[in-house]
Design a protein around this motif. Structure first.
Motif: not given
Length: 946
Positions: A369-372, A338-339, A375-377, A414-417
């Motif tokens: 997982f595609q939605t996760y 959940r958000s 995520s902004q986190d 996003d560099e992290t992704v």
């Protein structure tokens, strides 16, 4: 300071009301965390007050500060000793509590005497306080252990539920190894458990878990005696059924072991989280595997609680889900992120979803997982990418799908992704050698835009490891790295040196000078790790001055094949700690942790627990018999009732009806409500189902005369004969042979089941008796099978029907085919096309639904047709031979479309075939990714062999 002065004046007043008001304020200050130690002399003067309320508050204060002001507290010892004889039980308990809080060795004998006297007090509240005082005295003077054990042994015999939890806590602190003290009290503790206060329940359950692991044998390793699986068409009499149940016990379990499991199960409904978790860990460590599932629903219920509770519960579920996926798979939606969840909660839910991933649900999980990933986190998004990598490793059918999805993430902003995707792709490519070239080329194009050191290092490692597959790209990447070498992070520099060394060995002509340049840069680098690596590489690969040849070990060391990495759960090894413990939460052995002992190979003598125990009276199940022409017998257990009614009237349905089953749900008085009747005739293959409402004022058998019967005619496929598979060879079956086929008809037992026809033949020279289905594996597999065939003559055959819920999986259904004397293990393996049922659909609806199932829900391939016969009839016949699908009308002659849905979950499956000269483009669209891959493979094989 001024406040304390006012309170002192009030305490020294002659008015009891002022003293009482002062003590209330002082206790209020203590409750707020403020210090009131300066008031100790003024408070202790009132310890002998005759006012009960004032005395209670003084004792509360003294319990808090007696250890800090020991000298002043000692002056009141005589007062506390007199209070131990006070008529008021609360005063006696408070005096003992204060006395045990004075941490001075000189009063140990006084404390010991007070505890002994209080343990025999008439008030259970005082005896409970005495149990608490035992732990305080033991920590003050461990030499008193033997005397304290005598008191514990005495208090363990106490029948009060108020005392039980406290004395067990004292037992755990003082002498946890004295299991002999529990023997005589084991059954009493089990029976009292449900009435003990909540925190006492936690302590007792924990102690009994350790006790059971030393006194009982493992229920998991016991040999299962053959279990009878009742089918809905059972015609055995009640006497035969009871006799068989008595002979076939599912487990050989000690009655005391069963007593513990039975008495703790109701506590799963407790409002206290700790109690539910304690029962869950008890079942996990003690119960037979098929009974552990009862804790799943209760643990999932706790996820509605506070964040701190969620964290601990999710940790335990994560450990359980590794070994037992089936426990929590029905509650998979409860683990969706959940958000509003915190990052650590999200990560744990992600861990559990990854553990629960299987061939049947992977498509749903990957969609989550595609939605996760969006995520902004950032930390959570990175963890999701790692989870996708684990799913791809564990489930080979979706490896390609996951790999392609991760490659698409390389274009993310996003560099992290991007960085995490590169790292995971690197690990996956080691298990997918065929995918190297194209993906490495794509990653090389994006190399300049990737700035995260770990991602850059991973790409360089891939370039070096598979440099021979990308001979044109790898040298160019090395050239770019030579320009930026001094500005890179250490981890990138190390991989650059490795890349240079490997290219020197495989492509020396182009990279010799570049390699020397990079080695010279590394020789003078500030990091000693890089300098050491550079010197090692130089000595390893540079030609020997004398011989002028490369070091013979260079290739063997640098270009040796590397084993593929294993992506494992971080909770894999946590089961070495007891669930619910601090050590399990920290994944490290904490101070005071007591390990669970291994199960004994031989159970200790159970007679040590033989004491007189008053068992609660239980009402036996009610049995009602109604003699009638149908010989109906009703057995009611208070919750559900089943009527088995052998029907001897062959004209009932104008066919030979062998038997029928009536099922009803009853209330507590055994009165049936709505009743369901199912009639079956295996000879004529006619089925009938009926439903009627039972009138409590009339007899059950009279209702059977007024039934509206619905008929269903069984048909066979129109496109050709069914394929028959061998189930049991007559040599293996000692004369009994069996074959099975899929009739592609709706299963009348349950809509989610696949209909299977089994042909049984007697190839021996003697009769075979009592042919039936025995034990299934797994035991939870849902099978509705045929009734026992009492007798099968030599050279005779009979066709019977079964229903099997494969849960949209091609996993084989394993069971036993039994006769009166023998049992034979057999297996029914369904093709993926048999798990489908046709779906009627227009061309417009097909295109609309296909548009919704794109991306990871689409699987395609190109196949070369083996023949020039590409007529519509031939193609349809070939597709229908592979899968039970429906034909969708199509306006274009070169395109053929088929629609179906899975039998179990009703998931849509769309198949399209587009002809292009001698080739055909096959496409399968469905949420079931694994099923799509297997179906596509079967279709490719079918068309290639036309």
């Amino acid at each position: 300071h001024f406040l304390n002065e006012d309170l002192k004046e009030m305490l020294e007043s002659n008015k009891e009301s002022l003293k009482l008001e002062a003590m209330k304020r002082i206790v209020g200050l203590i409750a707020k965390g403020k210090t009131a130690s300066e008031l100790f002399p003024a408070v202790v003067k009132n310890v002998a007050s005759k006012n009960i309320e004032l005395k209670k508050l003084v004792y509360v204060y003294l319990v808090r500060y007696a250890e800090e002001q020991q000298d002043l507290a000692l002056l009141s010892i005589s007062t506390f000793q007199r209070a131990l004889k006070d008529p008021n039980q609360f005063i006696r308990a408070s005096a003992l509590r204060v006395l045990s809080s004075i941490r001075v060795h000189i009063i140990v004998p006084i404390m010991m005497l007070a505890i002994k006297e209080s343990s025999a007090d008439l008030s259970p509240y005082v005896r409970k306080t005495a149990a608490h005082a035992i732990q305080k005295l033991y920590s003050l003077d461990p030499d008193q252990k033997e005397l304290l054990i005598e008191v514990i042994e005495k208090l363990l015999k106490d029948k009060s539920t108020l005392v039980a939890g406290s004395v067990v806590m004292a037992f755990e602190e003082v002498c946890p190894d004295r299991i002999d003290l529990i023997h005589k009290n084991y059954r009493k503790l089990c029976n009292l458990l449900v009435d003990v206060e909540e925190w006492g329940q936690v302590v007792i359950i924990s102690m009994l878990t350790r006790y059971a692991r030393t006194q009982f044998t493992s229920p998991w390793k016991e040999v299962l005696i053959k279990k009878k699986i009742k089918n809905i068409f059972c015609s055995q009499s009640d006497s035969e059924d009871k006799k068989e149940q008595a002979q076939n016990k599912p487990y050989i379990m000690d009655p005391d072991h069963r007593l513990l499991l039975r008495n703790t199960k109701p506590l799963l409904q407790s409002r206290n989280t700790a109690v539910v978790l304690a029962v869950a860990q008890l079942y996990w460590h003690l119960a037979p595997k098929h009974e552990v599932n009862v804790v799943s629903k209760s643990l999932v219920r706790l996820l509605r609680s506070h964040r701190e509770v969620q964290y601990i519960v999710l940790q335990n579920i994560a450990t359980m889900s590794i070994q037992r996926k089936g426990m929590f798979e029905p509650f998979m939606k409860s683990f969706y992120v959940r958000s509003t969840d915190a990052t650590h909660i999200k990560t744990l839910k992600l861990e559990i979803l990854t553990n629960l991933a299987s061939e049947t649900n992977i498509s749903i999980i990957l969609r989550e997982f595609q939605t996760y990933v969006k995520s902004q986190d950032k930390a959570f998004a990175a963890a999701t990418i790692q989870a996708i990598g684990r799913c791809a490793t564990n489930i080979s059918e979706v490896t390609d799908t996951c790999l392609n999805g991760l490659v698409l993430l390389l274009s993310n902003r996003d560099e992290t992704v991007v960085a995490e995707s590169v790292v995971v792709i690197k690990k996956l490519l080691q298990t997918q050698p065929s995918q190297h070239s194209e993906i490495i080329k794509h990653m090389a194009k994006l190399f300049d835009n990737i700035t995260v050191p770990m991602a850059r290092a991973s790409i360089l490692w891939l370039m070096g490891e598979y440099c021979e597959r990308v001979p044109k790209i790898a040298p160019d990447v090395l050239r770019k790295m030579a320009k930026t070498f001094t500005a890179e992070e250490d981890i990138v520099k190390l991989q650059t040196v490795n890349l240079a060394a490997k290219l020197y060995l495989t492509n020396s002509k182009q990279t010799k000078l570049l390699t020397q340049y990079i080695l010279n840069l590394g020789k003078y680098d500030q990091s000693y790790d890089i300098r050491d690596r550079t010197r090692f590489i130089r000595q390893l690969i540079v030609p020997n001055e004398k011989s002028g040849a490369l070091n013979k070990y260079a290739r063997r060391i640098l270009l040796a094949p590397k084993p593929a990495p294993v992506l494992e759960s971080t909770f894999k090894d946590r089961d070495r700690f007891q669930l619910g413990s601090l050590s399990h939460s920290l994944n490290s052995k904490a101070t005071g942790y007591q390990e669970l002992s291994d199960w004994p190979t031989v159970a200790p003598d159970p007679s040590v627990r033989n004491v007189e125990v008053i068992e609660p009276v239980r009402t036996p199940p009610k049995t009602f018999s109604h003699p009638c022409k149908h010989n109906v017998t009703l057995s009611c257990c208070g919750a559900r009732c089943i009527i088995f009614a052998p029907c001897k009237d062959g004209s009932f349905l104008n066919c030979s009806v062998a038997f029928m089953r009536v099922e009803s749900h009853c209330n507590a008085q055994g009165v049936p409500g709505r009743v369901y009747l199912l009639l079956h005739s295996p000879i004529s293959r006619l089925y009938a189902a009926a439903r009627f409402t039972h009138n409590p004022n009339c007899r059950i058998c009279s209702c059977l005369d007024f039934i509206n019967v619905l008929f269903f005619q069984v048909t066979t496929p129109s496109f050709g004969p069914m394929t028959t598979h061998e189930l049991l060879h007559h040599m293996t079956g000692k004369g009994l042979s069996a074959k099975y086929q899929f009739p592609r008809q709706p299963c009348l037992y349950q809509p989610s089941m696949v209909a299977v026809q089994v042909i049984l033949s007697n190839n021996s020279d003697h009769c075979l008796e009592k042919i039936h289905i025995g034990e299934t594996s797994p035991a939870s597999l849902s099978i509705h099978c045929f009734n026992t065939i009492e007798r099968l003559e030599p050279e005779a055959s009979v066709m019977v029907s079964m229903g099997i819920d494969f849960s949209d999986s091609t996993q084989a259904a394993n069971f036993q085919l039994c006769t009166k004397e023998d049992q034979f293990s057999v297996s029914i393996q369904p093709a993926v096309g048999e798990l489908l049922m046709p779906r009627t659909m227009s061309e417009q609806d097909f295109c609309k639904e296909q548009g919704k199932l794109l991306g990871m829900n689409e699987t395609s391939a190109t196949v070369t047709m083996a023949t020039a016969n590409t007529s519509s009839q031939a193609i349809r016949k070939q597709v229908l031979a592979v899968a039970n699908v429906g034909v969708v009308p199509c306006s274009q002659s070169n395109i053929h479309r088929f629609a179906a849905q899975t039998i179990s979950s009703r998931a849509l499956v769309l198949v399209s075939l587009e002809l292009k000269e001698a080739t055909a483009a096959l496409t399968v669209n469905t949420e079931k990714s694994v099923m799509a891959s297997v179906l596509l493979r079967d279709l490719k094989q079918a068309f290639a062999q036309v």
